[in-house]
Structure formats: structure tokens, C-alpha cells
Design a protein around this motif. Structure first.
Motif, PDB file in Angstrom:
ATOM      1  N   LEU A  49       0.826  -1.209   0.000  1.00  0.00           N
ATOM      2  CA  LEU A  49       0.000   0.000   0.000  1.00  0.00           C
ATOM      3  C   LEU A  49       0.861   1.261   0.000  1.00  0.00           C
ATOM      4  CD1 LEU A  49      -2.917   1.207   0.358  1.00  0.00           C
ATOM      5  CD2 LEU A  49      -2.467   1.114   2.808  1.00  0.00           C
ATOM      6  N   GLN A  59      -1.957  -1.516  -5.312  1.00  0.00           N
ATOM      7  CA  GLN A  59      -2.179  -0.780  -4.066  1.00  0.00           C
ATOM      8  C   GLN A  59      -3.655  -0.806  -3.679  1.00  0.00           C
ATOM      9  OE1 GLN A  59      -0.210   2.907  -5.326  1.00  0.00           O
ATOM     10  NE2 GLN A  59       1.171   2.640  -3.595  1.00  0.00           N
ATOM     11  N   GLU A  60      -4.531  -0.628  -4.653  1.00  0.00           N
ATOM     12  CA  GLU A  60      -5.965  -0.655  -4.368  1.00  0.00           C
ATOM     13  C   GLU A  60      -6.404  -2.043  -3.913  1.00  0.00           C
ATOM     14  OE1 GLU A  60      -8.087   1.005  -7.703  1.00  0.00           O
ATOM     15  OE2 GLU A  60      -6.950   2.876  -7.570  1.00  0.00           O
ATOM     16  N   ALA A  63      -5.315  -2.351  -0.347  1.00  0.00           N
ATOM     17  CA  ALA A  63      -6.223  -1.575   0.506  1.00  0.00           C
ATOM     18  C   ALA A  63      -7.511  -2.342   0.755  1.00  0.00           C
ATOM     19  CB  ALA A  63      -6.520  -0.217  -0.129  1.00  0.00           C
ATOM     20  N   LEU A  78      -4.155   2.761   6.756  1.00  0.00           N
ATOM     21  CA  LEU A  78      -5.289   3.179   5.939  1.00  0.00           C
ATOM     22  C   LEU A  78      -5.572   4.667   6.107  1.00  0.00           C
ATOM     23  CD1 LEU A  78      -7.602   0.070   6.474  1.00  0.00           C
ATOM     24  CD2 LEU A  78      -6.440   0.724   4.350  1.00  0.00           C
ATOM     25  N   ALA A  81      -3.004   6.679   4.200  1.00  0.00           N
ATOM     26  CA  ALA A  81      -3.254   6.648   2.756  1.00  0.00           C
ATOM     27  C   ALA A  81      -4.431   7.541   2.366  1.00  0.00           C
ATOM     28  CB  ALA A  81      -3.502   5.212   2.304  1.00  0.00           C
ATOM     29  N   LEU A  91      -7.111   5.577  -4.584  1.00  0.00           N
ATOM     30  CA  LEU A  91      -6.533   4.802  -3.488  1.00  0.00           C
ATOM     31  C   LEU A  91      -7.135   5.228  -2.152  1.00  0.00           C
ATOM     32  CD1 LEU A  91      -4.607   2.632  -2.515  1.00  0.00           C
ATOM     33  CD2 LEU A  91      -2.786   4.352  -2.487  1.00  0.00           C
ATOM     34  N   CYS A  95      -9.112   2.817   0.499  1.00  0.00           N
ATOM     35  CA  CYS A  95      -8.708   2.766   1.905  1.00  0.00           C
ATOM     36  C   CYS A  95      -9.855   3.175   2.821  1.00  0.00           C
ATOM     37  CB  CYS A  95      -7.501   3.669   2.138  1.00  0.00           C
ATOM     38  SG  CYS A  95      -5.992   3.055   1.371  1.00  0.00           S
ATOM     39  N   SER A  98     -12.280   0.285   3.194  1.00  0.00           N
ATOM     40  CA  SER A  98     -11.734  -0.750   4.070  1.00  0.00           C
ATOM     41  C   SER A  98     -11.753  -0.310   5.522  1.00  0.00           C
ATOM     42  CB  SER A  98     -10.306  -1.102   3.655  1.00  0.00           C
ATOM     43  OG  SER A  98     -10.325  -1.784   2.428  1.00  0.00           O
TER      44      SER A  98
END
Length: 142
Positions: A49, A59-60, A63, A78, A81, A91, A95, A98
Motif C-alpha cells: 500500500l 495498491q488498491e 487496501a 489506511l 493513505a 486509493l 482505503c 476498508s
């Protein structure tokens, strides 16, 4: 898979022209490998990430996978980010979703960060919490 995982912490790895580009760019299912303990999985996903050389889609994916883990280390990554993405990047949105999923599952939110939210990240977090755990939303959001 282990070769790719071993390279994760080394962000400045130089790739030779002879390497197979498919093997280099396709990390494999980090989330589904049963040999990786959750703590190690969290570290590996956070490294991905936060790796500025990683592809955006990787990266996504990292996440999104972090939603199924929890703890201060994961939440802090998170949150960083989301802030780094100025609350609006793709991104940052992944994040934010999540993070909201973790909060809904754990039954608690970071009130200070919740108050700081803006942009698409705020819309996403409030949406996920509204669907999964409306009792965690601030009274002003109702």
C-alpha cells in the motif's frame, strides 16, 4: 509466490530486463495464501500500500484486502493513505471503504479522524457505516 513476498520490503529493487514482466507485475493472491499468518499478511499488504513504485491497481487491491484484518497498525496505514490521497484519490477511496468496514466489524471508530473526513472518503465511510453500523455515525450525520 514466496519470491515476490520476499521482495516486498525492499522498495528499491532493480529489475533486470531478463525478468519475466508477468512474474514481476503480478504478485499473486497474497490474501489467499494460508501459509501467511495474519500479522505478516498485514505487514506485507501495508508495505505494498505504501510502496511508491507499486502499481496503482496493486495498491488498491492491498487496501481492499486490509479490510479483513484489523488492529492499530492496519488502521493507521489506511488513515495515512486516505490523508495522502487528499481524501479523494482512487486509493484514498479504497482505503476509506476498508477502514469503514473494519470500524463496522469492530464496533468502534476513530472519532478524531471521523471529524477530519471530507470529500469522497467521507461519503464512502459514512455510506458503509450507514449500511453496516449506523449506530457508529455521529448524530450530525443522521
Amino acid at each position: 509466490m514466496r519470491n515476490w513476498l520476499a521482495r516486498l520490503p525492499r522498495k528499491k529493487r532493480h529489475r533486470g530486463a531478463e525478468e519475466d514482466s508477468a512474474a514481476v507485475s503480478s504478485p499473486g493472491p497474497v490474501w489467499s495464501d494460508p501459509e501467511i499468518p495474519d500479522e505478516e499478511r498485514a505487514v506485507l499488504l501495508v508495505c505494498l500500500l505504501e510502496d511508491p513504485t507499486a502499481r496503482e491497481d496493486e495498491q488498491e487491491d492491498a487496501a481492499s484486502d486490509l479490510e479483513f484484518l484489523s488492529g492499530p497498525f492496519v488502521e493507521a496505514a489506511l488513515i495515512r493513505a486516505v490523508r495522502d490521497g487528499d481524501f479523494n484519490s482512487d486509493l484514498a477511496q479504497a482505503c476509506a471503504e476498508s477502514l469503514a468496514g473494519i470500524w463496522a466489524r469492530e464496533g468502534q471508530v476513530d472519532a478524531a479522524f471521523l471529524a477530519e473526513l471530507r470529500g469522497l472518503a467521507k461519503v464512502l465511510i459514512f455510506g458503509v457505516l450507514g449500511d453496516r453500523a449506523p449506530h457508529l455515525l455521529p448524530p450530525s450525520a443522521l
